[in-house]
Enzyme design. Structure first.
Site, PDB file in Angstrom:
ATOM      1  N   HIS A   6       2.396  -1.322   3.603  1.00 50.41           N
ATOM      2  CA  HIS A   6       1.446  -0.201   3.542  1.00 50.41           C
ATOM      3  C   HIS A   6       0.441  -0.381   2.417  1.00 50.41           C
ATOM      4  O   HIS A   6       0.655  -1.159   1.496  1.00 50.41           O
ATOM      5  CB  HIS A   6       2.159   1.141   3.399  1.00 50.41           C
ATOM      6  CG  HIS A   6       2.972   1.296   2.148  1.00 50.41           C
ATOM      7  ND1 HIS A   6       4.288   0.919   2.057  1.00 50.41           N
ATOM      8  CD2 HIS A   6       2.640   1.777   0.921  1.00 50.41           C
ATOM      9  CE1 HIS A   6       4.744   1.173   0.839  1.00 50.41           C
ATOM     10  NE2 HIS A   6       3.775   1.693   0.118  1.00 50.41           N
ATOM     11  N   HIS A  28      -2.076   1.217  -4.587  1.00 46.82           N
ATOM     12  CA  HIS A  28      -1.308  -0.017  -4.533  1.00 46.82           C
ATOM     13  C   HIS A  28      -1.207  -0.558  -3.109  1.00 46.82           C
ATOM     14  O   HIS A  28      -1.486   0.154  -2.143  1.00 46.82           O
ATOM     15  CB  HIS A  28       0.092   0.151  -5.138  1.00 46.82           C
ATOM     16  CG  HIS A  28       1.014   1.086  -4.403  1.00 46.82           C
ATOM     17  ND1 HIS A  28       1.124   2.410  -4.724  1.00 46.82           N
ATOM     18  CD2 HIS A  28       1.878   0.878  -3.383  1.00 46.82           C
ATOM     19  CE1 HIS A  28       2.030   2.982  -3.918  1.00 46.82           C
ATOM     20  NE2 HIS A  28       2.493   2.070  -3.097  1.00 46.82           N
ATOM     21  N   GLU A  38       3.318  -3.602  -4.797  1.00 46.48           N
ATOM     22  CA  GLU A  38       4.710  -3.191  -4.602  1.00 46.48           C
ATOM     23  C   GLU A  38       5.354  -4.205  -3.669  1.00 46.48           C
ATOM     24  O   GLU A  38       4.742  -4.602  -2.674  1.00 46.48           O
ATOM     25  CB  GLU A  38       4.726  -1.788  -3.960  1.00 46.48           C
ATOM     26  CG  GLU A  38       6.112  -1.269  -3.604  1.00 46.48           C
ATOM     27  CD  GLU A  38       6.086   0.132  -2.962  1.00 46.48           C
ATOM     28  OE1 GLU A  38       5.017   0.543  -2.449  1.00 46.48           O
ATOM     29  OE2 GLU A  38       7.125   0.782  -2.966  1.00 46.48           O
TER      30      GLU A  38
HETATM   31 CO    CO Z   1       4.220   2.336  -1.823  1.00 47.35          CO
END
Ligand code: CO
Length: 140
Positions: free
Chosen positions: A13, A85, A136
């Protein structure tokens, strides 16, 4: 990277921080006809979230929740919101962590592997060690 054992080949994502996810959801559903989920509160992560799903990717809109929200600082610097992010999938979070550290990249949160927003183990890479982007890594 020194080896390709834990090669990253899938984005999970992209997270966009905003001050108001309800408005963000309306904008994306109305303007681009996107499929926007209901609002979910994640108090343990200090955010409220909505998901916009595409065939090959999810975009998560995150709004601060609570006084100690980790995205408050970002929003004070970027009051109109912005990309916060990018999350990539890894098969083995421990191997990924080792690989990252071996290559001189610091891991945020004292290097701890935490349980992420999808209840899966995650780490966050220090943006100043990694091309200025908060990355991430999530074990899937
Ligand atoms: Co995230």
């Amino acid at each position: 990277m020194k080896n390709n054992k834990n090669k990253i080949d899938k984005v999970n994502h992209i997270a966009i921080a905003v001050n108001d996810i309800k408005t963000a959801g309306k904008v994306w559903s109305k303007t681009l006809g996107c499929n926007v989920s209901k609002i979910k509160e994640l108090p343990e992560h200090g955010v409220k979230v909505i998901f916009v799903k595409f065939l090959n990717l999810k975009i998560e809109f995150i709004e601060p929740l609570g006084r100690n929200s980790p995205i408050k600082k970002y929003l004070s610097k970027n009051p109109n919101g912005g990309i916060h992010h990018i999350c990539f999938e890894v098969k083995d979070i421990n191997k990924a962590k080792e690989q990252v550290l071996q290559n001189g990249v610091k891991i945020l949160n004292d290097g701890l592997i935490k349980n992420g927003a999808h209840d899966k183990p995650v780490i966050f890479l220090n943006p100043s060690d990694f091309t200025g982007t908060l990355v991430e890594l999530e074990e899937t």
